[in-house]
Design a protein around this motif. Structure first.
Motif, mmCIF file in Angstrom:
data_model
loop_
_atom_site.group_PDB
_atom_site.id
_atom_site.type_symbol
_atom_site.label_atom_id
_atom_site.label_comp_id
_atom_site.label_asym_id
_atom_site.label_seq_id
_atom_site.Cartn_x
_atom_site.Cartn_y
_atom_site.Cartn_z
ATOM 1 N N ALA A 1 38.592 19.510 45.272
ATOM 2 C CA ALA A 1 39.462 20.256 44.374
ATOM 3 C C ALA A 1 40.055 21.483 45.053
ATOM 4 O O ALA A 1 39.568 21.935 46.073
ATOM 5 C CB ALA A 1 38.678 20.684 43.148
ATOM 6 N N ALA B 1 40.310 24.328 43.398
ATOM 7 C CA ALA B 1 39.843 25.479 42.633
ATOM 8 C C ALA B 1 39.318 26.557 43.577
ATOM 9 O O ALA B 1 39.054 26.299 44.745
ATOM 10 C CB ALA B 1 38.734 25.038 41.682
ATOM 11 N N GLU B 2 39.149 27.762 43.036
ATOM 12 C CA GLU B 2 38.578 28.830 43.847
ATOM 13 C C GLU B 2 37.135 28.480 44.168
ATOM 14 O O GLU B 2 36.387 28.054 43.285
ATOM 15 C CB GLU B 2 38.640 30.156 43.074
ATOM 16 C CG GLU B 2 40.046 30.749 43.098
ATOM 17 C CD GLU B 2 40.338 31.587 41.877
ATOM 18 O OE1 GLU B 2 40.046 31.121 40.763
ATOM 19 O OE2 GLU B 2 40.860 32.703 42.054
ATOM 20 N N THR B 3 36.761 28.647 45.406
ATOM 21 C CA THR B 3 35.388 28.313 45.780
ATOM 22 C C THR B 3 34.597 29.582 46.057
ATOM 23 O O THR B 3 35.095 30.524 46.666
ATOM 24 C CB THR B 3 35.337 27.420 47.036
ATOM 25 O OG1 THR B 3 36.099 28.057 48.047
ATOM 26 C CG2 THR B 3 35.873 26.041 46.772
ATOM 27 N N GLY C 1 36.348 27.856 35.918
ATOM 28 C CA GLY C 1 36.911 26.780 36.740
ATOM 29 C C GLY C 1 36.675 26.937 38.228
ATOM 30 O O GLY C 1 37.371 26.328 39.038
ATOM 31 N N TRP C 2 35.675 27.747 38.609
ATOM 32 C CA TRP C 2 35.395 27.891 40.039
ATOM 33 C C TRP C 2 34.500 26.770 40.504
ATOM 34 O O TRP C 2 33.734 26.204 39.745
ATOM 35 C CB TRP C 2 34.652 29.207 40.337
ATOM 36 C CG TRP C 2 35.367 30.435 39.944
ATOM 37 C CD1 TRP C 2 36.696 30.579 39.685
ATOM 38 C CD2 TRP C 2 34.769 31.719 39.738
ATOM 39 N NE1 TRP C 2 36.968 31.866 39.343
ATOM 40 C CE2 TRP C 2 35.805 32.592 39.368
ATOM 41 C CE3 TRP C 2 33.474 32.212 39.843
ATOM 42 C CZ2 TRP C 2 35.576 33.940 39.099
ATOM 43 C CZ3 TRP C 2 33.238 33.541 39.588
ATOM 44 C CH2 TRP C 2 34.282 34.407 39.212
ATOM 45 N N GLU C 3 34.581 26.542 41.810
ATOM 46 C CA GLU C 3 33.658 25.608 42.424
ATOM 47 C C GLU C 3 32.594 26.442 43.136
ATOM 48 O O GLU C 3 32.911 27.233 44.025
ATOM 49 C CB GLU C 3 34.425 24.752 43.424
ATOM 50 C CG GLU C 3 33.691 23.540 43.869
ATOM 51 C CD GLU C 3 34.417 22.904 45.024
ATOM 52 O OE1 GLU C 3 33.792 22.777 46.078
ATOM 53 O OE2 GLU C 3 35.611 22.581 44.856
#
Lengths: 319, 304
Positions: B20, B22-24, B52-54
């Motif tokens: 993804a 998304a922000e990690t 919604g972060w990873e």
């Protein structure tokens, strides 16, 4: 042919691991910066593992290397807090390493105590000593001189050879120096060949005139020195000393030597083979972290790989 | 065939690695085996999920140098933020690497440091003061106190310092022993053994007034020792800290274990997530330390 393949198995495993991570992490894994990071990350383990190889050549063990590494770091740090110069603290820590190794050597070679039992005992003694000297405290911050902690952060610039902005860490260089010393000692001196002779058959070696007692004792001293070097590297890396910080090195070092032993013709440890073992452990840690594999799964995986490698090699040998 | 097993095993994990955009965020700790750490890491993960972060949680099982290595790996992997749960002084090399790469590092019960955006934690000094004066008041300012401390770990060390100061301020309180238990087994078993030795050395009923423990495991070990020695009737007051479930249970039963301090671990996890969000949004966070309130737990409020 089969035996050659078996010997090369672990090396093939390493190559496959590298290929796998290169494919999975195309942008970040096989870069100069990451590989240099890995080399620095494994440098402490590598030094302990090379030192461990020396006693394992004689089929002995040293379980005290982890607590010796902690103790060496603490000795240096306590001297730092007493405003002693860096060189003196380092020399004192290394001397403690040699002394601890000699104690192990006397217990094993002179008193004839099984290495497992003797070094299990000294593991506890050295760990207790580290707690006692430090009062159980972590020594950090202003107490650790810049000159000492900068060692783990500095390196030789590689600009000249085409890697702009990348430098080869001193920690990596030191580990390579230790590798060279252990390799030359084991493979290219009478001393080393005699250690292998003891590992093959200590009684036969003794009857052939090898001074088994003295050689075993000195080999343990070398391992103690190596553990102290690693302990200082660790202390420099974390810019602090804690009485338990080296504890994790022992089992990983033994695992690395075992991985390497799968590459020996007779299953004997070799310095360069130990390096392969260390690389496998270090690269797995680095690559799996980058792939966001759960750290507990990573641990199980590493253990499984060690067993798989040794099992493959021993099955192959019996056949 | 056998040679193929290794890469195949690894390939299995490859599918698990999400791709993804998304922000990690990497959460790196050497202490995930501790219940408190688990609680705030979990709260952080839950909060991060709603944003919604990873999140990648990495436990180095007590290895400090490995924390530096894993920070370097996270930087290589170009994560958006890193959350650490260690004394920053010990991982300076890693923090510097992150700073050079412009990746914000947030402390979750770590320590204050110029290279850390802000550290979210409980006020250890205040917590230790509360349990220490609780003991002093309960024993009416006199008697012998056994202390369980752990000076090797700075957040626990500061608790001991405050307790030392408070007990020293009561002329009739004597610190009988200042014990550092072996924590490799989690701390309960060795604390119990140490307390049994103290009890054996002080056989007179009433000769020990209280046990002050810098965290719950030694308090539980001391409680077991007192129970096993059949000395629960002497009124020995035990206090712990952190109010873990086992401690809450013991306190709720109304025995010798009377009080502990509850850190708001969920609050720490959430506040860390909030700080991480602000740091990733390049917002300036002025204070280097953010305290999350704590509460004294006694029989009255011990039910979890």
């Amino acid at each position: 042919m089969i035996s050659q393949l078996r010997q090369a198995g672990t090396l093939i495993g390493l190559v496959l691991i590298v290929v796998f991570f290169t494919v999975q992490l195309p942008e970040t894994f096989l870069t100069a910066r990451n590989l240099i990071n890995v080399s620095q990350q494994i440098s402490m383990l590598a030094v302990v593992a090379f030192a461990m190889t020396v006693v394992m050549v004689m089929t002995d063990f040293d379980l005290s290397v982890g607590s010796m590494a902690s103790l060496a770091g603490i000795v240096a740090a306590v001297l730092f807090t007493a405003d002693q110069p860096v060189w003196l603290a380092v020399v004192a820590a290394l001397a403690v390493g040699v002394l601890g190794g000699v104690v192990n050597g006397v217990l094993v070679a002179v008193l004839g105590i099984l290495p497992f039992v003797a070094t299990l005992g000294t593991l506890t003694i050295y760990s207790g000593a580290a707690f006692w000297i430090s009062d159980g405290k972590t020594i950090f911050g202003r107490d650790i001189p810049k000159g000492f902690s900068e060692f783990a952060r500095g390196g030789v610039s590689l600009d000249a050879v085409g890697f702009a902005g990348v430098s080869l860490p001193y920690m990596t260089i030191l580990a390579l120096v230790v590798l060279a010393v252990v390799w030359v000692t084991l493979e290219h001196t009478t001393y080393g060949r005699r250690l292998y002779a003891i590992g093959g058959n200590a009684e036969a070696a003794r009857l052939a005139g090898v001074r088994v007692r003295w050689l075993r004792l000195s080999a343990f001293a070398i391992t103690g020195l190596g553990a102290a070097v690693a302990g200082l590297m660790y202390a420099s890396r974390v810019a602090s000393a804690n009485p338990t910080q080296g504890a994790g090195l022992m089992l990983d070092a033994i695992a690395a030597v075992f991985l390497g032993m799968t590459m020996g013709k007779e299953g004997e440890p070799r310095a360069l083979a130990t390096l392969v073992g260390v690389l496998i452990l270090g690269i797995l840690d680095n690559g799996l972290t980058q792939m966001k594999v759960d750290s507990y799964v990573r641990e199980m995986l590493v253990g499984t790989i060690v067993i798989a490698a040794v099992a493959t090699s021993s099955i192959g040998r019996r056949a | 065939m056998k040679r193929l097993m290794l890469p195949l095993a690894l390939a299995g994990f490859a599918t698990a690695a999400p791709m993804a955009l998304a922000e990690t965020v990497a959460v790196i700790t050497p202490f995930l085996a501790q219940p408190g750490t688990q609680a705030y890491v979990q709260a952080f993960q839950e909060d991060a999920a709603t944003r919604g972060w990873e999140v990648n949680v990495i436990d180095t099982a007590g290895d400090m140098a490995a924390v530096i290595s894993r920070i370097e790996d996270a930087v290589t992997q170009k994560v958006d933020a890193i959350v650490v749960n260690v004394d920053p002084a010990q991982v300076q090399a890693g923090l510097q690497t992150a700073a050079d790469a412009g990746i914000p590092v947030i402390g979750m019960d770590a320590g204050a440091d110029p290279l850390i955006v802000t550290n979210i934690t409980s006020n250890g000094y205040a917590m230790a003061a509360e349990t220490s004066v609780y003991v002093a008041n309960r024993i009416e300012g006199k008697g012998k106190v056994v202390m369980f401390v752990f000076d090797a770990f700075p957040p626990v060390q500061i608790r001991g310092v405050v307790a030392d100061a408070i007990f020293a301020n009561f002329p009739d309180i004597e610190v009988l022993d200042r014990i550092t238990p072996d924590v490799q087994d989690g701390g309960i078993a060795d604390s119990r053994a140490k307390m049994e030795a103290v009890l054996a050395a002080n056989p007179e009923p009433g000769s020990i007034a209280a046990v002050w423990a810098a965290w719950d495991q030694p308090a539980l070990g001391a409680l077991q020792a007192i129970e096993a020695a059949g000395r629960t009737g002497e009124g020995i007051v035990i206090v712990g800290m952190d109010a873990n479930p086992q401690a809450r249970d013991a306190i709720a039963q109304g025995g010798n274990f009377e009080a502990s301090m509850a850190q708001d671990f969920v609050g720490i996890g959430k506040a860390a997530a909030e700080a991480t969000a602000r740091a990733m949004a390049k917002e300036e966070i002025k204070s280097k330390v953010t305290y999350v309130p704590t509460v004294l737990v006694t029989k009255a409020n011990a039910a979890p």
